[in-house]
Design a protein around this motif. Structure first.
Motif, PDB file in Angstrom:
ATOM      1  N   GLY A 131       0.810  -1.213   0.000  1.00 43.77           N
ATOM      2  CA  GLY A 131       0.000   0.000   0.000  1.00 43.77           C
ATOM      3  C   GLY A 131       0.839   1.257   0.000  1.00 43.77           C
ATOM      4  N   ARG A 132       0.142   2.386  -0.035  1.00 43.48           N
ATOM      5  CA  ARG A 132       0.782   3.707  -0.061  1.00 43.48           C
ATOM      6  C   ARG A 132      -0.085   4.669   0.732  1.00 43.48           C
ATOM      7  N   ARG A 133       0.551   5.481   1.570  1.00 44.96           N
ATOM      8  CA  ARG A 133      -0.143   6.497   2.367  1.00 44.96           C
ATOM      9  C   ARG A 133       0.346   7.878   1.943  1.00 44.96           C
ATOM     10  N   PRO A 134      -0.459   8.612   1.178  1.00 41.37           N
ATOM     11  CA  PRO A 134      -0.048   9.946   0.723  1.00 41.37           C
ATOM     12  C   PRO A 134       0.152  10.913   1.901  1.00 41.37           C
ATOM     13  N   GLY A 135       1.186  11.743   1.802  1.00 38.14           N
ATOM     14  CA  GLY A 135       1.415  12.795   2.789  1.00 38.14           C
ATOM     15  C   GLY A 135       1.665  12.305   4.197  1.00 38.14           C
ATOM     16  N   TYR A 136       2.192  11.122   4.367  1.00 34.25           N
ATOM     17  CA  TYR A 136       2.348  10.495   5.686  1.00 34.25           C
ATOM     18  C   TYR A 136       3.468  11.121   6.521  1.00 34.25           C
ATOM     19  N   TYR A 137       4.599  11.416   5.887  1.00 32.31           N
ATOM     20  CA  TYR A 137       5.750  11.960   6.617  1.00 32.31           C
ATOM     21  C   TYR A 137       5.873  13.459   6.403  1.00 32.31           C
ATOM     22  N   ARG A 138       6.185  14.168   7.501  1.00 30.51           N
ATOM     23  CA  ARG A 138       6.454  15.608   7.415  1.00 30.51           C
ATOM     24  C   ARG A 138       7.896  15.831   6.989  1.00 30.51           C
ATOM     25  N   ARG A 139       8.073  16.849   6.181  1.00 26.58           N
ATOM     26  CA  ARG A 139       9.397  17.307   5.781  1.00 26.58           C
ATOM     27  C   ARG A 139       9.415  18.820   5.940  1.00 26.58           C
ATOM     28  N   ALA A 140      10.600  19.378   6.015  1.00 23.97           N
ATOM     29  CA  ALA A 140      10.727  20.833   6.159  1.00 23.97           C
ATOM     30  C   ALA A 140      10.053  21.558   4.990  1.00 23.97           C
ATOM     31  N   ASP A 141      10.055  20.923   3.827  1.00 21.81           N
ATOM     32  CA  ASP A 141       9.472  21.558   2.640  1.00 21.81           C
ATOM     33  C   ASP A 141       8.121  20.949   2.241  1.00 21.81           C
ATOM     34  N   GLY A 142       7.475  20.253   3.152  1.00 18.21           N
ATOM     35  CA  GLY A 142       6.153  19.679   2.845  1.00 18.21           C
ATOM     36  C   GLY A 142       5.984  18.288   3.408  1.00 18.21           C
ATOM     37  N   ARG A 143       5.265  17.436   2.693  1.00 18.96           N
ATOM     38  CA  ARG A 143       4.987  16.082   3.139  1.00 18.96           C
ATOM     39  C   ARG A 143       5.335  15.103   2.017  1.00 18.96           C
ATOM     40  N   VAL A 144       5.614  13.860   2.415  1.00 16.94           N
ATOM     41  CA  VAL A 144       5.959  12.825   1.443  1.00 16.94           C
ATOM     42  C   VAL A 144       5.172  11.556   1.779  1.00 16.94           C
ATOM     43  N   ALA A 145       4.853  10.791   0.765  1.00 18.33           N
ATOM     44  CA  ALA A 145       4.079   9.561   0.945  1.00 18.33           C
ATOM     45  C   ALA A 145       4.916   8.478   1.612  1.00 18.33           C
ATOM     46  N   ALA A 146       4.205   7.550   2.255  1.00 16.62           N
ATOM     47  CA  ALA A 146       4.821   6.359   2.825  1.00 16.62           C
ATOM     48  C   ALA A 146       4.387   5.153   2.019  1.00 16.62           C
ATOM     49  N   LEU A 147       5.315   4.260   1.782  1.00 19.12           N
ATOM     50  CA  LEU A 147       4.999   2.963   1.210  1.00 19.12           C
ATOM     51  C   LEU A 147       4.803   2.002   2.365  1.00 19.12           C
ATOM     52  N   VAL A 148       3.733   1.237   2.352  1.00 18.29           N
ATOM     53  CA  VAL A 148       3.459   0.236   3.382  1.00 18.29           C
ATOM     54  C   VAL A 148       4.025  -1.084   2.879  1.00 18.29           C
ATOM     55  N   LEU A 149       4.912  -1.671   3.673  1.00 18.48           N
ATOM     56  CA  LEU A 149       5.571  -2.913   3.301  1.00 18.48           C
ATOM     57  C   LEU A 149       5.216  -4.019   4.285  1.00 18.48           C
ATOM     58  N   ARG A 150       5.286  -5.255   3.802  1.00 22.47           N
ATOM     59  CA  ARG A 150       4.968  -6.431   4.619  1.00 22.47           C
ATOM     60  C   ARG A 150       6.036  -7.496   4.388  1.00 22.47           C
ATOM     61  N   ARG A 151       6.320  -8.235   5.441  1.00 23.39           N
ATOM     62  CA  ARG A 151       7.144  -9.432   5.339  1.00 23.39           C
ATOM     63  C   ARG A 151       6.413 -10.555   6.040  1.00 23.39           C
ATOM     64  N   ASN A 152       6.214 -11.658   5.334  1.00 23.38           N
ATOM     65  CA  ASN A 152       5.591 -12.822   5.951  1.00 23.38           C
ATOM     66  C   ASN A 152       6.596 -13.506   6.862  1.00 23.38           C
ATOM     67  N   LEU A 153       6.158 -13.874   8.047  1.00 25.72           N
ATOM     68  CA  LEU A 153       7.051 -14.499   9.021  1.00 25.72           C
ATOM     69  C   LEU A 153       6.751 -15.978   9.227  1.00 25.72           C
ATOM     70  N   ASP A 154       5.719 -16.466   8.574  1.00 29.06           N
ATOM     71  CA  ASP A 154       5.292 -17.856   8.773  1.00 29.06           C
ATOM     72  C   ASP A 154       5.715 -18.773   7.631  1.00 29.06           C
ATOM     73  N   GLY A 155       6.640 -18.293   6.804  1.00 27.59           N
ATOM     74  CA  GLY A 155       7.118 -19.097   5.698  1.00 27.59           C
ATOM     75  C   GLY A 155       6.269 -18.984   4.444  1.00 27.59           C
ATOM     76  N   ALA A 156       5.168 -18.245   4.508  1.00 27.23           N
ATOM     77  CA  ALA A 156       4.282 -18.116   3.329  1.00 27.23           C
ATOM     78  C   ALA A 156       4.767 -17.060   2.382  1.00 27.23           C
TER      79      ALA A 156
END
Length: 156
Positions: A131-156
């Motif tokens: 996924g992606r979250r627009p405007g998630y992080y603050r920066r001195a010159d505005g905001r930047v999107a966050a990428l949502v990442l996942r790692r499976n821990l059960d071997g799947a």
């Protein structure tokens, strides 16, 4: 400084000041205070790990929490002078192990879209985009999107 020269140390609410100082040094645009860090690292659901250099000085950290089968890396950082030596990878794996120990089968995190070095680390560590979250992080010159990442821990 490289990963083989650091030691990982479990951290909890008592080390919240150290973790908060590291977080502020790594992310000055959006620092967390000591009280927030203490709350988030309280066992059994929350935990943190600090990377210490050979002189036992903190150079990096990871904070995570687990809710049921899902875990989340809340924050991870390595001081600028200690980057590019594998410490971040060690901290990611510490979060994986800690999350698995608490029963998690998936680990999530957000990474700023303008941080290709961190994105590369996470992808090399088995994370993939969900996924992606627009405007998630603050920066001195505005905001930047966050990428949502996942790692499976059960071997799947």
């Amino acid at each position: 400084m490289t990963a083989p020269t650091v030691r990982l140390h479990p951290a909890g609410p008592l080390e919240a000041g150290v973790v908060a100082a590291l977080q502020q040094a790594c992310f000055p645009d959006d620092p967390w205070d000591e009280a927030s860090v203490a709350t988030l690292t309280t066992p059994p659901a929350g935990f943190a790990v600090i990377a210490l250099d050979p002189q036992d000085q903190p150079v990096g950290f990871v904070m995570a929490r687990v809710a049921a089968e899902d875990a989340e890396i809340l924050a991870i950082g390595v001081l600028p002078q200690a980057r590019h030596g594998g410490i971040g990878r060690l901290l990611v794996e510490a979060a994986v192990t800690g999350s698995q120990d608490l029963g998690a089968t998936a680990l999530f995190l957000e990474v700023a879209e303008d941080n290709p070095a961190a994105s590369s680390l996470y992808k090399a560590s088995g994370f993939f985009s969900v996924g992606r979250r627009p405007g998630y992080y603050r920066r001195a010159d505005g905001r930047v999107a966050a990428l949502v990442l996942r790692r499976n821990l059960d071997g799947a």
